[in-house]
Design a protein around this motif. Structure first.
Motif, short mmCIF file in Angstrom:
data_model
loop_
_atom_site.label_atom_id
_atom_site.label_comp_id
_atom_site.label_asym_id
_atom_site.label_seq_id
_atom_site.Cartn_x
_atom_site.Cartn_y
_atom_site.Cartn_z
N GLU A 5 0.87 -1.18 0.00
CA GLU A 5 0.00 0.00 0.00
C GLU A 5 0.91 1.23 0.00
O GLU A 5 1.89 1.28 0.73
CB GLU A 5 -0.89 0.02 1.25
N VAL A 6 0.60 2.20 -0.86
CA VAL A 6 1.38 3.44 -0.91
C VAL A 6 0.40 4.61 -0.80
O VAL A 6 -0.80 4.44 -1.04
CB VAL A 6 2.23 3.53 -2.21
N PRO A 7 0.89 5.81 -0.44
CA PRO A 7 -0.03 6.95 -0.29
C PRO A 7 -0.71 7.30 -1.61
O PRO A 7 -0.06 7.32 -2.66
CB PRO A 7 0.90 8.09 0.16
N ALA A 8 -2.02 7.56 -1.56
CA ALA A 8 -2.75 7.96 -2.75
C ALA A 8 -2.28 9.34 -3.20
O ALA A 8 -1.87 10.17 -2.38
CB ALA A 8 -4.25 7.99 -2.46
N THR A 9 -2.30 9.58 -4.51
CA THR A 9 -1.83 10.86 -5.03
C THR A 9 -2.97 11.79 -5.40
O THR A 9 -2.76 12.92 -5.79
CB THR A 9 -0.98 10.64 -6.30
N GLY A 10 -4.21 11.27 -5.32
CA GLY A 10 -5.36 12.10 -5.69
C GLY A 10 -5.80 11.91 -7.12
O GLY A 10 -6.88 12.33 -7.51
N THR A 11 -4.99 11.22 -7.94
CA THR A 11 -5.37 11.02 -9.34
C THR A 11 -6.51 10.02 -9.46
O THR A 11 -7.16 9.95 -10.49
CB THR A 11 -4.18 10.49 -10.16
N GLY A 12 -6.73 9.22 -8.39
CA GLY A 12 -7.74 8.17 -8.49
C GLY A 12 -9.09 8.58 -7.93
O GLY A 12 -10.02 7.79 -7.92
N THR A 13 -9.28 9.81 -7.47
CA THR A 13 -10.55 10.21 -6.89
C THR A 13 -11.59 10.42 -7.97
O THR A 13 -11.29 10.82 -9.08
CB THR A 13 -10.41 11.52 -6.10
#
Ligand SMILES: [Zn+2]
Ligand SMILES: [Zn+2]
Length: 353
Positions: A78-86
């Motif tokens: 698991e890695v920190p979300a970057t916001g591109t997947g919202t």
């Protein structure tokens, strides 16, 4: 919606088998963001979206893997979300455009490259189709077939790291290579008569020379082979003498299973093996009346036979109309020759042309 981002490292035979296109298509189907890249450690995928979609993606990545892929392991972090997947999720459908295939990352070699894969039915159809731009083209290939291991000079498996690096794709091949819906999407050796390698003689000229009993050097994408007509005792004996190969049997290539069946007794398992993607040489019991020169396999009642595995072979066997001996372009125990300058010096004493 809770957005998660997962990093997957996929190891095994996952380069040169259409794995990155597979990943891209899955991400598009689920509307997920992220990227995929080849590294020397394996295929690395980062995928971002709802937890449920990311889980579906991870399952499908393995369950729907391309037929030639052999997945040995999938490492997950698991890695920190970057916001591109919202704001995506199952409802957004294909074509979100936020998933990309990134340039390969070089490094220490730990990833396996697929063996060469025999010409697929779709490419055979392209070669046979009168109006197709690859009609009669000996080096036709796609994501599902063609040379792999034999053309790789280093990994990761990318065109720049193959013997095809010198051939610059034409606009039409480039368009196929970049179209995720195309059978040639990211097929590293993709080429056509306009931009790829050419034969130095026509198929009919080569076939005529073989029927005249000449020894022919055949250059595929991965190296040289020497060919002679399998029914011609003078031709096979001459090849044996020039290669300094006293008694070790030569392998034969026959045009199709019917042609093999005329030479050898075949059961269902042997048929299946002959036609499998790796197109192995299969040792078969020879029919006593097979029209094969005695020098092919001196003193043996068995023959090593294979089916064509490149368009060049298919075209050549069709034109010759009978089996040929096909052997590596080397003398005795030397390594196989493949560079042009190398082959022209080393093969000159062997090949008639
Ligand atoms: Zn193909
Ligand atoms: Zn082209």
């Amino acid at each position: 919606m809770a957005v998660v981002r997962r990093r997957l490292i996929v190891r095994g035979i996952v380069q040169g088998v259409g794995f990155r296109p597979h990943v891209h298509q899955l991400a598009d189907e689920l509307g997920l963001a992220g990227f995929v890249t080849n590294t020397a450690d394996g295929v690395v995928v980062e995928i971002e979206g709802s937890a449920a979609d990311v889980a579906s993606f991870t399952d499908a990545l393995v369950e729907r893997a391309p037929p030639l892929a052999v997945i040995e392991s999938v490492e997950q972090h698991e890695v920190p979300a970057t916001g591109t997947g919202t704001g995506s999720g199952s409802g957004s459908g294909p074509g979100s455009g936020r998933f990309e295939i990134r340039a390969s990352v070089a490094g220490a070699a730990a990833t396996l490259v697929s063996p060469d894969v025999g010409t697929c039915d779709a490419c055979r159809a392209d070669v046979a189709e009168a109006g197709d731009r690859r009609h009669g083209y000996a080096f036709t290939n796609c994501t599902n077939c063609g040379p792999r291991y034999s053309i790789v000079t280093t990994i990761p498996y990318d065109r720049a790291n193959t013997t095809m690096a010198a051939f610059i794709m034409c606009a039409e091949c480039r368009a196929e290579y970049e179209d995720v819906r195309d059978r040639r999407f990211h097929a590293q050796p993709v080429c056509c008569p306009a931009c790829g390698p050419r034969l130095s003689a026509t198929i009919n000229e080569i076939a005529a020379a073989l029927r005249d009993g000449e020894i022919i050097a055949v250059k595929g994408l991965g190296g040289y082979h020497l060919a002679v007509l399998a029914s011609s005792e003078p031709a096979v004996a001459r090849l044996r003498a020039r290669k300094h190969r006293e008694a070790k049997p030569f392998a034969l290539m026959a045009g199709d299973l019917d042609a093999v069946n005329r030479l050898c007794v075949l059961d269902d398992a042997e048929r299946e093996l002959l036609a499998s993607p790796a197109r192995p040489i299969v040792v078969l019991g020879a029919r006593p009346d097979a029209d094969i020169a005695p020098s092919v396999a001196p003193g043996l009642h068995e023959l090593g036979v294979m089916l064509p595995y490149t368009p060049l072979h298919h075209l050549l066997l069709d034109a010759v109309g009978e089996p040929i001996v096909l052997t590596s372009g080397n003398v005795a125990d030397e390594p196989i020759a493949y560079r042009d300058d190398d082959a022209s010096t080393r093969l000159t004493p062997i090949a008639d042309r």
